[in-house]
Design an enzyme around this catalytic site. Structure first.
Site, PDB file in Angstrom:
ATOM      1  N   THR A  65      -3.360  -4.593  -1.342  1.00 16.49           N
ATOM      2  CA  THR A  65      -3.087  -6.472  -0.652  1.00 16.49           C
ATOM      3  C   THR A  65      -4.422  -6.610  -0.425  1.00 16.49           C
ATOM      4  O   THR A  65      -5.126  -8.534  -0.859  1.00 16.49           O
ATOM      5  CB  THR A  65      -2.436  -7.103  -0.680  1.00 16.49           C
ATOM      6  OG1 THR A  65      -1.173  -6.096  -1.748  1.00 16.49           O
ATOM      7  CG2 THR A  65      -1.902  -8.415  -1.176  1.00 16.49           C
ATOM      8  N   HIS A  83      -7.870  -6.246  -2.322  1.00 21.54           N
ATOM      9  CA  HIS A  83      -8.266  -7.464  -2.792  1.00 21.54           C
ATOM     10  C   HIS A  83      -8.600  -8.436  -2.604  1.00 21.54           C
ATOM     11  O   HIS A  83      -9.497  -8.937  -3.196  1.00 21.54           O
ATOM     12  CB  HIS A  83      -6.408  -7.352  -3.455  1.00 21.54           C
ATOM     13  CG  HIS A  83      -6.607  -6.661  -4.298  1.00 21.54           C
ATOM     14  ND1 HIS A  83      -6.028  -5.653  -5.563  1.00 21.54           N
ATOM     15  CD2 HIS A  83      -4.967  -5.638  -4.813  1.00 21.54           C
ATOM     16  CE1 HIS A  83      -6.629  -4.606  -6.083  1.00 21.54           C
ATOM     17  NE2 HIS A  83      -5.397  -4.595  -5.711  1.00 21.54           N
ATOM     18  N   HIS A  90      -0.420  -7.885   7.549  1.00 18.48           N
ATOM     19  CA  HIS A  90       1.245  -7.974   6.814  1.00 18.48           C
ATOM     20  C   HIS A  90       1.758  -6.927   7.745  1.00 18.48           C
ATOM     21  O   HIS A  90       3.232  -6.981   7.619  1.00 18.48           O
ATOM     22  CB  HIS A  90       1.952  -8.707   5.745  1.00 18.48           C
ATOM     23  CG  HIS A  90       1.426  -7.682   4.864  1.00 18.48           C
ATOM     24  ND1 HIS A  90      -0.082  -8.076   3.649  1.00 18.48           N
ATOM     25  CD2 HIS A  90       1.555  -6.796   3.930  1.00 18.48           C
ATOM     26  CE1 HIS A  90      -0.057  -7.206   2.893  1.00 18.48           C
ATOM     27  NE2 HIS A  90       1.411  -6.292   2.698  1.00 18.48           N
TER      28      HIS A  90
END
Length: 337
Positions: free
Chosen positions: A39, A42, A60
């Site tokens: 992610t 991305h 995260h």
């Protein structure tokens, strides 16, 4: 303190900022490691600018130590080793059906709000999970992606002795394969990158390259004609979606793990003809983090071997560029100490 900001246009910038004041219900973490997630890549490519507003701190997959505790926080002490379950559910609505971890008002910490690529990070205390003393902070940064795998396997209701096929041998696909094997399944991973294939095989997991071998025939041979009890679609490409309906046995299950942001062609006739079940699986729940921590602490998974590279936070730009150039890599960690 130093923090890494995503600036847009494939760029990051290190800035020196002040620590954010603690609010009630929060703890401040002295960050140790942050993993670079797909992610995050991305985001780097600008594909999530509708949610991530540059300049923003992201990240995260984390580990750290509690440095300070805010008002109203109980059960935690300065010095506790922790990881973070980066979900802020928000208020529940009836359509959530009690599943606040994927509810309508869910905010993903590190995407929808500031993340962990900073030396000190304030997070809600309810997001914390304690890391045991025998688990390194390095491996603590792998708990979040491992929890994804635990969630996917749990929702797929995998049983010992079943034949499991994982389509896509990237970090999440490999973690699913490792968790499934640990639970007693027979596992086959479909992957096209020869370097990843070699690495997966080095961990004792069977592989097939669908560019070189017919996947249906390979699954047939792998299962002695029974075909797959459960298929995990982790590739995120049309070829994976096409293959996922071709290899389950009658009343087999497919777990949709990959994010398919655009509609793709699906052979719905196969669901009717063979009574196949499709299961969506998104993020995780507290029980999945607990299982991931227990698995990591057990030493039964070769998690250390999944760490491709550890770099200082100041080298983050180069790390993201390396990931683009080296799709065979697995987990890249940023060190914040």
């Amino acid at each position: 303190m130093n923090a890494l900001f995503y600036e847009g246009n494939h760029s990051f910038n290190i800035k020196t900022i002040e620590k954010t004041p603690l609010q009630a219900g929060e703890v401040r973490l002295k960050m140790a490691y942050v993993g670079v997630c797909g992610t995050d890549v991305h985001i780097y490519h600008g594909k999530m600018d509708a949610r991530v507003k540059p300049p923003q701190i992201i990240g995260h997959e984390v580990s750290g130590v509690i440095e300070a505790i805010g008002e109203g926080v109980n059960g935690w002490a300065v010095g506790d080793k922790v990881t973070v379950r980066p979900l802020n559910p928000g208020p529940e609505v009836p359509a959530d059906n009690g599943q606040r971890h994927i509810g309508q008002h869910l905010k993903f910490i590190g995407i929808d709000s500031a993340g962990g690529m900073q030396q000190f990070w304030n997070v809600p205390a309810f997001t914390l999970h304690r890391l045991p003393e025998n688990l390194s902070l390095t491996l603590g940064a792998l708990i979040e992606p491992l929890a994804v795998a635990c969630h996917d396997v749990r929702l797929g209701e995998l049983q010992a002795g079943e034949h499991a096929v994982v389509i896509g041998g990237g970090p999440i696909g490999l973690l699913i394969a490792l968790v499934a094997r640990q639970k007693g399944a027979k596992v086959l991973v479909s992957e096209v990158n020869p370097h990843r294939i070699a690495f997966i095989q080095s961990l004792g997991i069977q592989t097939v390259n669908p560019l070189e071998q017919d996947l249906v025939e390979a699954v047939n041979a792998f299962s002695a004609g029974a075909m797959a009890d459960i298929v995990f679609e982790v590739s995120g490409v049309q070829a994976g979606v096409t293959a996922m309906t071709q290899i389950p046995r009658v009343r087999g299950r497919i777990v949709m793990v990959a994010i398919h942001s655009e509609p793709k062609a699906v052979d719905l006739f196969r669901f009717f003809w063979r009574e196949i079940k499709l299961i969506g699986a998104r993020v995780y729940e507290p029980v999945d983090f607990d299982e991931a921590i227990a698995l990591a602490a057990s030493g039964n998974l070769p998690l250390e071997k999944m760490i491709t590279q550890i770099s200082p936070l100041a080298a983050a730009q180069e790390v993201f560029e390396t990931i683009d150039k080296n799709p065979a890599g697995m987990k890249y960690l940023l060190e914040l100490a």
